[in-house]
Design a protein around this motif. Structure first.
Motif, PDB file in Angstrom:
ATOM      1  N   GLY A 100      11.105  -6.850   2.067  1.00  0.00           N
ATOM      2  CA  GLY A 100      10.964  -5.800   3.067  1.00  0.00           C
ATOM      3  C   GLY A 100      12.100  -4.808   3.033  1.00  0.00           C
ATOM      4  O   GLY A 100      12.785  -4.649   2.035  1.00  0.00           O
TER       5      GLY A 100
ATOM      6  N   GLU B 105       8.107   5.243  13.169  1.00  0.00           N
ATOM      7  CA  GLU B 105       8.549   3.884  12.871  1.00  0.00           C
ATOM      8  C   GLU B 105      10.014   3.835  12.452  1.00  0.00           C
ATOM      9  O   GLU B 105      10.739   2.896  12.802  1.00  0.00           O
ATOM     10  CB  GLU B 105       7.669   3.315  11.759  1.00  0.00           C
ATOM     11  CG  GLU B 105       7.950   1.879  11.406  1.00  0.00           C
ATOM     12  CD  GLU B 105       6.981   1.367  10.353  1.00  0.00           C
ATOM     13  OE1 GLU B 105       7.449   0.955   9.276  1.00  0.00           O
ATOM     14  OE2 GLU B 105       5.759   1.416  10.612  1.00  0.00           O
TER      15      GLU B 105
ATOM     16  N   ASP C 117       4.299 -12.320   1.775  1.00  0.00           N
ATOM     17  CA  ASP C 117       3.153 -12.877   2.492  1.00  0.00           C
ATOM     18  C   ASP C 117       3.614 -13.837   3.589  1.00  0.00           C
ATOM     19  O   ASP C 117       3.103 -13.801   4.714  1.00  0.00           O
ATOM     20  CB  ASP C 117       2.229 -13.593   1.516  1.00  0.00           C
ATOM     21  CG  ASP C 117       0.969 -14.112   2.219  1.00  0.00           C
ATOM     22  OD1 ASP C 117       0.242 -13.278   2.794  1.00  0.00           O
ATOM     23  OD2 ASP C 117       0.747 -15.335   2.189  1.00  0.00           O
TER      24      ASP C 117
ATOM     25  N   SER D 117       5.142 -11.883   6.452  1.00  0.00           N
ATOM     26  CA  SER D 117       4.111 -11.254   7.268  1.00  0.00           C
ATOM     27  C   SER D 117       3.489 -12.250   8.242  1.00  0.00           C
ATOM     28  O   SER D 117       3.302 -11.947   9.432  1.00  0.00           O
ATOM     29  CB  SER D 117       3.030 -10.646   6.376  1.00  0.00           C
ATOM     30  OG  SER D 117       2.032 -10.020   7.153  1.00  0.00           O
TER      31      SER D 117
ATOM     32  N   ARG E  32       3.229  -5.588   9.145  1.00  0.00           N
ATOM     33  CA  ARG E  32       2.484  -4.550   8.433  1.00  0.00           C
ATOM     34  C   ARG E  32       3.203  -4.134   7.145  1.00  0.00           C
ATOM     35  O   ARG E  32       2.582  -3.969   6.101  1.00  0.00           O
ATOM     36  CB  ARG E  32       2.297  -3.340   9.347  1.00  0.00           C
ATOM     37  CG  ARG E  32       1.436  -2.235   8.704  1.00  0.00           C
ATOM     38  CD  ARG E  32       1.096  -1.156   9.695  1.00  0.00           C
ATOM     39  NE  ARG E  32       2.264  -0.499  10.225  1.00  0.00           N
ATOM     40  CZ  ARG E  32       2.671  -0.552  11.486  1.00  0.00           C
ATOM     41  NH1 ARG E  32       1.982  -1.284  12.362  1.00  0.00           N
ATOM     42  NH2 ARG E  32       3.735   0.085  11.909  1.00  0.00           N
ATOM     43  N   ARG E  33       4.511  -4.025   7.218  1.00  0.00           N
ATOM     44  CA  ARG E  33       5.293  -3.587   6.064  1.00  0.00           C
ATOM     45  C   ARG E  33       5.192  -4.597   4.927  1.00  0.00           C
ATOM     46  O   ARG E  33       5.106  -4.220   3.749  1.00  0.00           O
ATOM     47  CB  ARG E  33       6.753  -3.393   6.490  1.00  0.00           C
ATOM     48  CG  ARG E  33       7.641  -2.738   5.462  1.00  0.00           C
ATOM     49  CD  ARG E  33       8.849  -2.131   6.124  1.00  0.00           C
ATOM     50  NE  ARG E  33       9.628  -3.074   6.931  1.00  0.00           N
ATOM     51  CZ  ARG E  33      10.398  -2.723   7.956  1.00  0.00           C
ATOM     52  NH1 ARG E  33      10.504  -1.461   8.320  1.00  0.00           N
ATOM     53  NH2 ARG E  33      11.078  -3.630   8.633  1.00  0.00           N
ATOM     54  N   ASN E  34       5.181  -5.876   5.248  1.00  0.00           N
ATOM     55  CA  ASN E  34       5.134  -6.901   4.196  1.00  0.00           C
ATOM     56  C   ASN E  34       3.722  -7.177   3.703  1.00  0.00           C
ATOM     57  O   ASN E  34       3.536  -7.697   2.595  1.00  0.00           O
ATOM     58  CB  ASN E  34       5.810  -8.180   4.703  1.00  0.00           C
ATOM     59  CG  ASN E  34       7.326  -8.063   4.681  1.00  0.00           C
ATOM     60  OD1 ASN E  34       7.976  -8.411   3.695  1.00  0.00           O
ATOM     61  ND2 ASN E  34       7.908  -7.557   5.773  1.00  0.00           N
ATOM     62  N   GLN E  35       2.704  -6.852   4.512  1.00  0.00           N
ATOM     63  CA  GLN E  35       1.322  -6.954   4.025  1.00  0.00           C
ATOM     64  C   GLN E  35       1.056  -5.937   2.929  1.00  0.00           C
ATOM     65  O   GLN E  35       0.213  -6.158   2.055  1.00  0.00           O
ATOM     66  CB  GLN E  35       0.355  -6.717   5.206  1.00  0.00           C
ATOM     67  CG  GLN E  35       0.214  -7.901   6.139  1.00  0.00           C
ATOM     68  CD  GLN E  35      -0.620  -7.553   7.375  1.00  0.00           C
ATOM     69  OE1 GLN E  35      -0.937  -6.376   7.599  1.00  0.00           O
ATOM     70  NE2 GLN E  35      -0.972  -8.567   8.146  1.00  0.00           N
ATOM     71  N   GLN E  36       1.772  -4.847   2.953  1.00  0.00           N
ATOM     72  CA  GLN E  36       1.567  -3.766   1.998  1.00  0.00           C
ATOM     73  C   GLN E  36       2.264  -4.009   0.663  1.00  0.00           C
ATOM     74  O   GLN E  36       2.081  -3.244  -0.288  1.00  0.00           O
ATOM     75  CB  GLN E  36       2.064  -2.446   2.593  1.00  0.00           C
ATOM     76  CG  GLN E  36       1.271  -2.022   3.835  1.00  0.00           C
ATOM     77  CD  GLN E  36       1.942  -0.882   4.577  1.00  0.00           C
ATOM     78  OE1 GLN E  36       3.054  -0.470   4.244  1.00  0.00           O
ATOM     79  NE2 GLN E  36       1.247  -0.356   5.578  1.00  0.00           N
ATOM     80  N   GLN E  37       3.077  -5.077   0.600  1.00  0.00           N
ATOM     81  CA  GLN E  37       3.811  -5.342  -0.655  1.00  0.00           C
ATOM     82  C   GLN E  37       2.985  -6.171  -1.626  1.00  0.00           C
ATOM     83  O   GLN E  37       2.174  -6.968  -1.221  1.00  0.00           O
ATOM     84  CB  GLN E  37       5.142  -6.027  -0.345  1.00  0.00           C
ATOM     85  CG  GLN E  37       6.115  -5.100   0.416  1.00  0.00           C
ATOM     86  CD  GLN E  37       7.490  -5.729   0.519  1.00  0.00           C
ATOM     87  OE1 GLN E  37       7.938  -6.458  -0.365  1.00  0.00           O
ATOM     88  NE2 GLN E  37       8.184  -5.419   1.606  1.00  0.00           N
TER      89      GLN E  37
END
Length: 485
Positions: free
Chosen positions: A3, A391, A439, A442, A480-485
């Motif tokens: 993150g 954000e 993951d 998140s 949300r930020r880590n779901q996008q990785q």
């Protein structure tokens, strides 16, 4: 790292502030540009902390103690009428910044301003002194003329510098010095300070109260009660009473702190103090300060008074117990008992360690004041209001929640959790699962969201609810930020 790293958070915030300044320039036109230029400049500076208070409150003595060098004038010299910025730099030098923007080189007198200035003080915006001392590596310390003075110009100099009467506030935070209790005009100034901050409670977050002369609380150190212990209780009461203006109140014995910090305690002084170890307290208390022929265990009355000039009556009474261990032990004892170590720790934790966030908050507030000023285009209000919702500025909400909660409940479990959001190296540390995959981070963040919501339902304290609400959004952003990785 998982993150956003701390560096990423700071970089995004800085980029957004520069972009906001560009947008303000476009819609605000020429009147806005000096202010946005100041915002851009101060973003790259260290945090600026001003020492403020009434005449003779002990401001300059405190400045000398914090810097560790006798540079701030403690007598009524001409240079006490101007605001002085102490900064780290080499070679050591001085400069006058005039009201018309001109700058004049100013020779220093032992690291301090000279007694006489080359121009009238009314022409001076402020002075800058660069010193090569470690204490200034992370901070700019601002010494100000006294408030509640008979000289109107002196007080106006302080108000203009700190309250933004010239269009830009010079300080990010205050050390407000008062003797015994804050008077009505002290509270009035702090309330004015609140008008140049953004939210209720933020003025308290950016102001530390200093109960000066802590070694004299109660009248005399020779009685049954230890004045410094009395000062600690008094400071706690003042902090509760004036919590809307002051985030915390710290008792400080300025003379003791300055003597220790500036290296004034020599081995000869320690030996002299040690000789008095077995002298009865009653004899020292009732001595005649003007009787130079008096003698106490081989120490002359003159020598005793010299010691009092260094460590005060408090140091004379209580410092004898450590004097036999030498000047270093006496200095360390003075630093601890004077309260200067507590103040330095508070400065590090509240301001220096969070300087990126404090500077960003101050910059955003400056732009908001511009947007709401008379005659400003309506578009500016929209720009700044939208920016606060982004954000990348959420850490400022975390800082606000942290400071509000810490002011009333410093040991609450949410204080540590909020501090972690601002100080952690990455999202995995922020969520309490260091080294975990994106993951896993998140999923852990979503669990924290649910916990924050439950906590909000079971508490009735508005400040705790505010902290929970802030953390709920913090964890949502992380998830949300880590779901996008």
């Amino acid at each position: 790292m998982t993150g956003a790293s701390g560096h990423d958070v700071h970089a995004r915030m800085r980029w957004s502030l520069h972009a906001l300044c560009d947008a303000v320039d476009r819609f605000g036109g020429p009147p806005a540009r000096p202010i946005t230029a100041e915002v851009r400049r101060t973003l790259d500076e260290k945090i600026r902390v001003a020492v403020v208070g009434r005449v003779k409150a002990g401001k300059s003595t405190l400045v000398n103690a914090l810097i560790g060098k006798r540079v701030a004038p403690t007598s009524e010299r001409e240079c006490t009428k101007i605001t002085t910025h102490y900064r780290f730099g080499s070679p050591e030098r001085g400069e006058l910044v005039l009201r018309d923007g001109k700058r004049l080189e100013l020779p220093l007198d032992g690291g301090s301003l000279p007694e006489d200035l080359p121009v009238d003080v009314t022409e001076v915006a402020h002075a800058v002194i660069w010193l090569q001392v470690d204490s200034l590596e992370d901070i700019i310390l601002i010494d100000t003329p006294g408030l509640a003075t008979t000289t109107t110009e002196n007080e106006e100099t302080t108000r203009r510098a700190l309250l933004g009467h010239d269009g830009a506030r010079q300080a990010d935070a205050l050390l407000y010095v008062f003797h015994n209790v804050p008077y009505l005009d002290d509270v009035s100034f702090l309330q004015e300070w609140a008008t140049v901050t953004d939210k209720p409670g933020e003025s308290a977050a950016s102001a530390i109260g200093i109960l000066s002369h802590a070694d004299q609380v109660g009248g005399s150190p020779w009685g049954d009660d230890d004045p410094i212990e009395l000062a600690k209780k008094q400071a706690t009461g003042i902090a509760k009473l004036h919590g809307a203006q002051l985030g915390t109140v710290i008792p400080v014995a300025g003379l003791m702190a300055a003597s220790a910090a500036t290296g004034l305690i020599r081995e000869r002084d320690a030996r002299t103090l040690a000789k008095l170890a077995d002298v009865d307290d009653f004899d020292l208390e009732l001595r005649d300060p003007n009787d130079t022929d008096a003698e106490f265990a081989g120490v002359s009355g003159t020598e005793v008074q010299n010691l009092v000039g260094l460590v005060g009556e408090y140091g004379l009474r209580y410092g004898r117990s450590v004097a036999s261990e030498g000047s270093r032990a006496v200095s360390e004892w003075l630093r601890e008992r004077s309260g200067i170590e507590t103040l330095e720790r508070s400065l590090r934790e509240r301001y220096i360690a969070r300087s990126h966030f404090v500077k960003a908050r101050s910059s955003l507030n400056t732009l908001e004041r511009l947007a709401w000023s008379w005659g400003a285009p309506p578009k500016l209000k929209e720009l700044v209001s939208e920016a606060r919702l982004r954000e990348e500025f959420h850490p400022l909400r975390e800082l606000d929640a942290l400071e509000r909660l810490a002011a009333v409940a410093p040991h609450h479990e949410l204080v540590q959790l909020l501090d972690l959001q601002l100080s952690a190296r990455d999202d995995a540390e922020r969520i309490g699962v260091p080294g975990a995959s994106p993951d896993a981070v998140s999923k852990a963040a979503l669990m924290r969201v649910a916990q924050a919501r439950r906590a909000m339902l079971v508490t009735s304290a508005p400040i705790v609810q505010h902290a929970c609400r802030t953390l709920e959004r913090s964890f949502t952003i992380i998830a949300r930020r880590n779901q996008q990785q």
